[in-house]
Structures are given as C-alpha cells and as structure tokens.
Design an enzyme around this catalytic site. Structure first.
Site, PDB file in Angstrom:
ATOM      1  N   PRO A  54     -44.678 -28.257  40.898  1.00  0.00           N
ATOM      2  CA  PRO A  54     -43.400 -28.982  41.042  1.00  0.00           C
ATOM      3  C   PRO A  54     -43.510 -30.512  41.130  1.00  0.00           C
ATOM      4  CG  PRO A  54     -43.865 -27.651  43.019  1.00  0.00           C
ATOM      5  CD  PRO A  54     -44.973 -27.413  42.059  1.00  0.00           C
ATOM      6  N   GLU A  55     -44.706 -31.072  41.214  1.00  0.00           N
ATOM      7  CA  GLU A  55     -44.805 -32.527  41.379  1.00  0.00           C
ATOM      8  C   GLU A  55     -44.331 -33.267  40.134  1.00  0.00           C
ATOM      9  OE1 GLU A  55     -45.287 -33.809  44.165  1.00  0.00           O
ATOM     10  OE2 GLU A  55     -46.315 -32.235  45.290  1.00  0.00           O
ATOM     11  N   GLY A  56     -43.706 -34.428  40.358  1.00  0.00           N
ATOM     12  CA  GLY A  56     -43.157 -35.232  39.269  1.00  0.00           C
ATOM     13  C   GLY A  56     -44.194 -36.115  38.591  1.00  0.00           C
ATOM     14  N   PHE A  57     -43.743 -36.733  37.518  1.00  0.00           N
ATOM     15  CA  PHE A  57     -44.595 -37.563  36.670  1.00  0.00           C
ATOM     16  C   PHE A  57     -45.285 -38.681  37.453  1.00  0.00           C
ATOM     17  CE2 PHE A  57     -45.389 -40.909  33.524  1.00  0.00           C
ATOM     18  CZ  PHE A  57     -45.848 -40.193  32.432  1.00  0.00           C
ATOM     19  N   ASN A  58     -44.545 -39.306  38.334  1.00  0.00           N
ATOM     20  CA  ASN A  58     -45.071 -40.521  38.969  1.00  0.00           C
ATOM     21  C   ASN A  58     -46.041 -40.253  40.103  1.00  0.00           C
ATOM     22  OD1 ASN A  58     -43.844 -42.927  37.557  1.00  0.00           O
ATOM     23  ND2 ASN A  58     -42.090 -41.571  37.826  1.00  0.00           N
ATOM     24  N   ARG A 267     -31.893 -43.505  42.070  1.00  0.00           N
ATOM     25  CA  ARG A 267     -32.335 -42.106  42.046  1.00  0.00           C
ATOM     26  C   ARG A 267     -31.235 -41.244  42.630  1.00  0.00           C
ATOM     27  NH1 ARG A 267     -34.447 -37.578  41.804  1.00  0.00           N
ATOM     28  NH2 ARG A 267     -36.651 -37.101  42.164  1.00  0.00           N
ATOM     29  N   ASP A 350     -37.134 -46.899  30.838  1.00  0.00           N
ATOM     30  CA  ASP A 350     -36.332 -47.334  31.991  1.00  0.00           C
ATOM     31  C   ASP A 350     -37.184 -48.151  32.967  1.00  0.00           C
ATOM     32  OD1 ASP A 350     -33.706 -46.580  31.595  1.00  0.00           O
ATOM     33  OD2 ASP A 350     -33.850 -44.682  32.698  1.00  0.00           O
ATOM     34  N   THR A 367     -41.351 -42.239  44.163  1.00  0.00           N
ATOM     35  CA  THR A 367     -42.572 -42.673  43.476  1.00  0.00           C
ATOM     36  C   THR A 367     -42.233 -43.363  42.151  1.00  0.00           C
ATOM     37  OG1 THR A 367     -42.825 -40.452  42.564  1.00  0.00           O
ATOM     38  CG2 THR A 367     -44.165 -40.987  44.474  1.00  0.00           C
TER      39      THR A 367
HETATM   40  N1  LIG Z   1     -34.958 -41.750  32.618  1.00  0.00           N
HETATM   41  C1  LIG Z   1     -35.013 -41.727  33.954  1.00  0.00           C
HETATM   42  N2  LIG Z   1     -35.548 -40.655  34.568  1.00  0.00           N
HETATM   43  C2  LIG Z   1     -35.629 -40.668  35.907  1.00  0.00           C
HETATM   44  C3  LIG Z   1     -35.136 -41.757  36.691  1.00  0.00           C
HETATM   45  N3  LIG Z   1     -35.352 -41.462  37.985  1.00  0.00           N
HETATM   46  C4  LIG Z   1     -35.939 -40.251  38.022  1.00  0.00           C
HETATM   47  N4  LIG Z   1     -36.114 -39.761  36.769  1.00  0.00           N
HETATM   48  C5  LIG Z   1     -36.721 -38.477  36.375  1.00  0.00           C
HETATM   49  O1  LIG Z   1     -37.007 -37.730  37.513  1.00  0.00           O
HETATM   50  C6  LIG Z   1     -38.409 -37.740  37.816  1.00  0.00           C
HETATM   51  C7  LIG Z   1     -38.559 -38.129  39.279  1.00  0.00           C
HETATM   52  O2  LIG Z   1     -39.708 -37.638  39.768  1.00  0.00           O
HETATM   53  P1  LIG Z   1     -40.946 -38.584  40.147  1.00  0.00           P
HETATM   54  O3  LIG Z   1     -41.425 -39.264  38.949  1.00  0.00           O
HETATM   55  O4  LIG Z   1     -41.902 -37.724  40.853  1.00  0.00           O
HETATM   56  O5  LIG Z   1     -40.374 -39.662  41.142  1.00  0.00           O
HETATM   57  P2  LIG Z   1     -39.616 -39.519  42.528  1.00  0.00           P
HETATM   58  O6  LIG Z   1     -38.334 -40.250  42.288  1.00  0.00           O
HETATM   59  O7  LIG Z   1     -40.445 -40.007  43.639  1.00  0.00           O
HETATM   60  O8  LIG Z   1     -39.317 -38.009  42.804  1.00  0.00           O
HETATM   61  P3  LIG Z   1     -40.273 -36.942  43.598  1.00  0.00           P
HETATM   62  O9  LIG Z   1     -41.709 -37.389  43.449  1.00  0.00           O
HETATM   63  O10 LIG Z   1     -39.994 -35.646  42.905  1.00  0.00           O
HETATM   64  O11 LIG Z   1     -39.840 -36.932  45.016  1.00  0.00           O
HETATM   65  C8  LIG Z   1     -39.027 -38.768  36.889  1.00  0.00           C
HETATM   66  O12 LIG Z   1     -40.333 -38.484  36.546  1.00  0.00           O
HETATM   67  C9  LIG Z   1     -38.058 -38.741  35.696  1.00  0.00           C
HETATM   68  O13 LIG Z   1     -38.335 -37.658  34.843  1.00  0.00           O
HETATM   69  C10 LIG Z   1     -34.581 -42.878  35.993  1.00  0.00           C
HETATM   70  O14 LIG Z   1     -34.153 -43.869  36.566  1.00  0.00           O
HETATM   71  N5  LIG Z   1     -34.539 -42.810  34.630  1.00  0.00           N
END
Ligand SMILES: Nc1nc2c(ncn2[C@@H]2O[C@H](COP(=O)(O)OP(=O)(O)OP(=O)(O)O)[C@@H](O)[C@H]2O)c(=O)[nH]1
Ligand SMILES: *[C@@H]1O[C@H](CO)[C@@H](O)[C@H](O)[C@H]1NC(C)=O
Ligand SMILES: *[C@@H]1O[C@H](CO)[C@@H](O)[C@H](O)[C@H]1NC(C)=O
Length: 407
Positions: A54-58, A267, A350, A367
């Site tokens: 479940p971890e996100g890209f960042n 966010r 973005d 993140t």
């Molecule tokens: N295009 C776009 N996508 C976003 C934006 N904010 C969040 N996302 C999407 O949602 C994901 C958010 O997950 P993360 O990259 O892990 O960053 P985070 O905001 O810390 O969220 P968590 O780590 O899941 O708590 C991103 O990787 C993007 O796919 C934004 O401003 N623009």
C-alpha cells in the site's frame, strides 16, 4: 633447499594463488576498481527489494535512497564492488486510479537513470531479466518483519532474528515468472547496513531480495550523504521538459527560480477524511491561500495548484480563488499525455511545477510535499519560501519540520 621442499613451496604457491583468485572472484567478480564496469556474467550480484504494497510513490523514493546509500557507502570502502542495485518496477500503486497502467513500469519512465548511476550502480529489473537466458530465480528472499516490541528493555537496539511463519505479500513487481529458491523470515529493526550481515551468511547467492524494504532505517537521514544521493534522483527529461513548457506557457516564467506564481500542494482524498485535524476544509482552503499570499508575496496574482482532489472539489477551489481575484492553474493532462506519462508522470509534473514557484505551501505530513521541499532546497530557494503548510481551519497548527540541504 632440497627438491622436496622446493616442490612443497611450489604447491603452496599454487594453493595461495588459487585461494586469492577464488576470494577475489567471490568478492569482486571481474570488475574494475570503480565497480562500475563488470563483464556480464562475471560474478555480478544483484540486490533487489520490494516495498509494502500500500505504500505510495514518494515513500518508495525514500526507500530507494536507503538502499542506494547502503550500497554506495559500502562500495566507498572498496567492498561489494560487484553488486548492483536493481530498480524495482512500479506496479499497481494504490493511488494510481486512472487505469492507464497495468504493466510494471521501469524507472526510466520517471527518472533519469543515468543520473541515478552517478551515485550508485543501478540496473533496471527488465535488463537483469533479459540478460539471463532462463526465467529469473532469486536465490534468497528475506521477508522482513517488525518486532512485536521495538523497545525491549525500554531501548531501541539495532537487531535481527531469523524466525518462521511469514508470507511474502507482494507481487514480484508484476512478474509472474520470477521464482524464489529459498525464503527466510527475519524480524528486523535498525539501520539498513545491517542487511549485509544477512547477505554475508550466504556468500554464493547472486540474486538476493528483501521484501518490506521500508522496515530498515536510513544510515544517515538529512546528512550530506543523504543529499548527495537525493541530488542524483533527477526526473526523466521528457517530464521536466513538459513541466517547463507549462511554466513558460501558463505561469510566465523561463528561469529556474520563478517569481511569478505561488504553488500549493493540496492533498485531499484520504487526507481529507482521515486527517481532518491537519488539513483545511474545502470551504476554508481558498481563504487560507489568500491570506498566505497577502502575508508573504502580496504582488503575486497567479496560483498553481497540484492536487489529488476530485473534479468537483477542484472546481470549487478554482471558483473560490477566482472570486478572490486570482488566476488559477492546474496541470490537467490530455488523454494522450496521461497514456504516455501515466499517473506517476503526471504527479511528477505537478511536483516539478510546484518546485519552481516563488513560494510553496504544502500539506502537513505528506511525503509528496516533502519531495517538493527537497527539490526546492536543491534549486536554492530560501527555506522560508518552502517550509510552509496549509493549516486546519481552526485549532493548533504545528510548523512543518525543516529539512534543509547540506552541501
Ligand atoms: N497528480 C497528483 N497526484 C497526487 C497529488 N497528491 C497526491 N497524489 C497522488 O497520490 C499519491 C500520494 O501518495 P504519496 O506519494 O505516498 O504521498 P503522501 O501524500 O505522503 O501520501 P501517503 O504516503 O500515502 O500518506 C501520489 O503518489 C500521487 O499518485 C498531486 O498534487 N498531484
Ligand atoms: C558514492 O557517492 C559519491 C558522492 O556522490 C560519489 O562521488 C561516488 O562516485 C559514489 N560511488 C559509487 C560507487 O557510485
Ligand atoms: C516473464 O514475464 C514477462 C512479463 O510478465 C515477459 O516479458 C518475459 O518474457 C517472461 N520471461 C520468460 C523467460 O518467460
């Protein structure tokens, strides 16, 4: 010296040379000193990892840095020169909703892999696979798990223990023909360099993989080493070009450190409903942005918003800001752009646009926001224009942590 002794000496000599050769081969393969040029199939070894699904890209970008720093620091000491860090393809990320991606995506879609290579010898998984005649068989998969009690005796020690009863919960980056010869369950806590202790128990292994790569911690978070690695994480040049075209066309800026617009990372989604204490309401957001402009960059009338909000929320914020007299921009990809860049590339565009703004406002504890802040530190913006956050409509609003660059 009699003939017999001479004979023994020759034998001994031969044994020593052989031993040295075997040791060198085991440790370094046939690599040059920098370790960057090894002959294929010549004792190269591959360090692979996977992250909690479940971890996100960042956050995944941060996990990459932990492994990259681990290998760079070891190679700096002249060790493990034949090791390569395998870039784990991007597959089925939880936040990627558009459906534009169902295949594993290589790192070069998002990053400048040649730039990554200036910091540590990395290789795309696809390249590892196509260099091998047979389907990839990983020698050992270490399934990392947290200890139940991290603070035994009240202290956090770096430690690991081999256990039983674990299951790999990933998908091998979307490849269904990768197999594992042996799986080892490990409770682990502490610095990532301790993984070498596990690896060294089986010196013959060529393909070594860790799942839950997010569990081991950074060797040195926020230090010069951290930033050296961070600086090498340049984005794919096509994405940079698209972002810069947008900035030129809509935000009226052709320099690195723009003065013409303010940017916001807004966010929403899970943050809006599960972190209500940390983020503004939909209605409260425009008012807050207006106040931030007035307090900090009163001459600016153009605002760029990066967000994961729904279309209706986007419309609402856009209208509210327009009513307050602002020009408002979002990067909205065409169908063709989305197909080409995927959700991951759109998010990076973005981030790049946010990075170049005169003033940036982020979301608390995101993140995605952290990575923008790092980019701005690298670009050399004053920290006061970078470490800013949206607050909840009312109540406490803690200042964001400042991770400033170390040269
Ligand atoms: N295009 C776009 N996508 C976003 C934006 N904010 C969040 N996302 C999407 O949602 C994901 C958010 O997950 P993360 O990259 O892990 O960053 P985070 O905001 O810390 O969220 P968590 O780590 O899941 O708590 C991103 O990787 C993007 O796919 C934004 O401003 N623009
Ligand atoms: C490790 O990082 C340093 C600092 O960026 C760099 O000069 C060096 O070449 C890197 N080592 C390897 C093996 O890439
Ligand atoms: C393994 O699977 C991938 C895609 O899932 C495919 O591209 C590759 O050709 C397969 N390799 C072998 C050896 O079957």
């Amino acid at each position: 010296m009699n003939l017999y002794n001479k004979f023994l000496l020759v034998i001994l000599h031969f044994v020593i040379i052989t031993l040295l050769f075997v040791a060198a081969k085991d440790d370094n393969g046939f690599c040059d000193k920098s370790g960057k040029h090894c002959k294929p199939g010549s004792g190269e070894k591959f360090l692979m990892y996977d992250v909690n699904p479940p971890e996100g890209f960042n956050l995944r970008r941060d996990v990459y840095m932990r492994f990259a720093i681990m290998l760079n620091e070891t190679q700096k000491m002249g060790k493990k020169l034949n090791w390569r860090l395998v870039l784990p393809p991007w597959y089925r990320l939880y936040h990627w909703k558009s459906g534009a991606q169902n295949k594993p995506l290589p790192w070069h879609k998002f990053f400048d892999v040649n730039s990554l290579k200036t910091y540590v010898p990395v290789i795309e998984l696809q390249e590892v696979i196509s260099n091998s005649i047979t389907p990839l068989k990983i020698d050992r998969l270490y399934v990392l798990q947290n200890y139940e009690n991290a603070f035994e005796d009240g202290v956090f020690h770096d430690k690991w223990t081999i256990t039983d009863n674990c299951k790999y919960d990933g998908y091998f980056w979307g490849y269904n023909n990768i197999t594992v010869k042996e799986t080892v369950c490990v409770n682990f806590q502490g610095k990532i360099s301790k993984l070498w202790e596990l690896i060294s128990m089986h010196p013959k292994d060529k393909y070594v993989m860790f799942s839950h790569g997010e569990i081991p911690l950074h060797i040195s978070y926020g230090t010069k080493t951290y930033w050296d690695c961070r600086k090498s994480m340049k984005f794919n040049t096509g994405l940079v070009k698209t972002a810069k075209n947008f900035i030129l066309q809509f935000l009226d800026c052709k320099i690195e450190k723009c003065t013409t617009y303010l940017s916001v990372h807004w966010r929403r989604r899970d943050f809006a409903y599960s972190r209500g204490k940390d983020v503004p309401t939909l209605q409260g957001t425009a008012k807050q942005i207006d106040q931030i402009v007035k307090d900090n960059v009163p001459d600016i009338k153009t605002i760029f918003i990066a967000t994961d909000a729904s279309e209706t929320e986007v419309k609402t914020l856009e209208n509210d800001l327009k009513e307050l007299g602002y020009k408002v921009h979002f990067y909205i990809p065409s169908k063709k752009e989305l197909d080409m860049y995927k959700d991951g590339g759109v998010a990076i565009i973005d981030q790049i646009i946010c990075s170049h703004a005169a003033f940036f406002v982020g979301t608390y504890d995101s993140t995605f926001t952290f990575r923008i802040q790092e980019e701005r530190e690298i670009l050399g913006f004053p920290s006061s224009t970078t470490f800013n956050r949206l607050c909840p409509d009312k109540g406490k609003c803690e200042k964001p942590s400042k991770w400033t660059i170390v040269h």
